[in-house]
Design an enzyme around this catalytic site. Structure first.
Site, PDB file in Angstrom:
ATOM      1  CE1 TYR A 140      -3.393  -2.834   0.764  1.00 39.04           C
ATOM      2  CE2 TYR A 140      -2.000  -3.335   2.663  1.00 39.04           C
ATOM      3  CZ  TYR A 140      -3.035  -3.675   1.804  1.00 39.04           C
ATOM      4  OH  TYR A 140      -3.699  -4.861   1.978  1.00 39.04           O
TER       5      TYR A 140
ATOM      6  CG  ASP B  61      -0.562   3.110  -3.796  1.00 38.86           C
ATOM      7  OD1 ASP B  61      -1.074   4.187  -3.465  1.00 38.86           O
ATOM      8  OD2 ASP B  61      -0.906   2.017  -3.325  1.00 38.86           O
TER       9      ASP B  61
ATOM     10  CG  HIS C 191      -4.025   1.092  -6.177  1.00 36.18           C
ATOM     11  ND1 HIS C 191      -4.788  -0.035  -6.187  1.00 36.18           N
ATOM     12  CD2 HIS C 191      -4.877   2.115  -5.891  1.00 36.18           C
ATOM     13  CE1 HIS C 191      -6.045   0.279  -5.925  1.00 36.18           C
ATOM     14  NE2 HIS C 191      -6.123   1.579  -5.747  1.00 36.18           N
TER      15      HIS C 191
END
Length: 341
Positions: A282, A285, A306
């Site tokens: 996470y 990105d 992402h």
């Protein structure tokens, strides 16, 4: 302001709202107008939602922007930034839309503001398909402090789907973005976290913590997980874990036993830590805009769509190119993202 408008395809790769959030933030920073087309074209509910509109409104307020196409369902948006003028204000998403994603949009603007600004945001703190607020506070801000970002998150109330009602105060301070070199995890064995519930019985956070702690200890980690039980207008539960610069979480839901929620969070964190890389998928990105401004290299457990999407957007605003390489050294197994140019 340049008359050249940058055009961003909102259907690129994962084609989600992140394209809008990053584009608007970078438009304000670079003072380059942007037109986003095909917004969320591949999604069931195409176009802008309330949460995306809140993100645009927040940045619009900070740079006195002119905006065309700012309405629910809009698949095309043009954003014309003006000079950034930091001011404190309140923003209500109007639903349980993610406060974390509004914060994600605002954090890069710390690079260009001249004085501190506080934004108080009402909405959802812990909702599906978005980073929980405790992840933003304890992982994102910690990693971004390594690139020079000076910001603070204060959680005043929690908000869950569908009622929302969470309140968070974000303070941005003028920040000088610097080069980062963060490849491998520190190998810290202490896992911190918070197990929380709202409008539910006290045993729920305790049961989440117990099952989570047992699995972490079995794998050689030292858990220190706080308990929280609150009252509010919305009901929910969850657990967020972090080990230095790596985090994971699990949100409670009807029919999912508290013990399973805790166990799932621990399993997810252990899977991230297994890579040995400094950043989880996470954070991979979220770091991209800051890498463009400060340059450097980071190690990430996994490259997601992402991440690739954010790279696409950022390369349209800055004279920078990103490279992604596999990394298999010192027992680590992941990727390095680095800037060229």
């Amino acid at each position: 302001m340049s008359e050249d408008v940058i055009v961003i395809d909102g259907s690129y790769l994962e084609g989600g709202g992140q394209i809008v959030r990053t584009s608007i933030a970078l438009s304000a920073i670079t003072q380059k107008p942007v037109k986003i087309i095909n917004i969320r074209k591949k999604r069931k509910n195409k176009g802008l939602s309330y949460q995306h509109i809140a993100c645009v409104k927040a940045v619009k307020k900070l740079c006195n922007a002119d905006v065309d196409g700012l309405y629910v369902g809009s698949e095309e948006l043009t954003f014309y930034p003006n000079k950034i003028s930091p001011k404190s204000f309140k923003l209500d998403i109007g639903t349980a839309g993610s406060i974390s994603l509004v914060i994600q949009t605002l954090l890069p603007i710390s690079a260009v503001i001249k004085k501190p600004t506080t934004i108080t945001i009402t909405g959802g703190t812990d909702v599906k398909n978005a980073p929980p607020i405790d992840y933003m506070k304890n992982v994102v801000l910690k990693v971004l402090s390594c690139v020079g970002v000076d910001a603070n998150i204060e959680v005043l109330k929690r908000g869950f789907y569908p009622e929302g009602g969470g309140v968070v105060k974000l303070t941005l301070k003028p920040s000088k973005i610097k080069e980062i070199e963060l490849i491998e995890h520190s190998e810290d064995k202490k896992v911190e976290g918070i197990a929380y519930a709202q409008n539910l019985t006290d045993d729920i956070p305790k049961r989440m913590r117990k099952s989570c702690s047992e699995l972490l200890m079995k794998n050689g980690y030292l858990p220190n997980i706080k308990l929280e039980n609150s009252k509010g207008i919305s009901t929910g539960a969850g657990i967020v874990l972090w080990c230095d610069t790596v985090g994971e979480s699990c949100l409670g839901e009807k029919g999912l036993r508290s013990e399973i929620v805790g166990k799932m969070a621990a399993e997810r964190l252990l899977e991230e830590l297994k890579s040995g890389m400094a950043l989880d998928k996470y954070m991979g990105d979220q770091i991209i805009p800051f890498l463009a401004m400060g340059k450097g290299r980071v190690g990430v457990s996994k490259i997601t769509n992402h991440t690739r999407t954010n790279i696409y957007v950022v390369e349209n605003f800055f004279d920078v190119k990103f490279e992604i390489e596999e990394y298999n050294e010192n027992g680590c197994n992941g990727h390095i993202i680095k800037t060229e140019g």
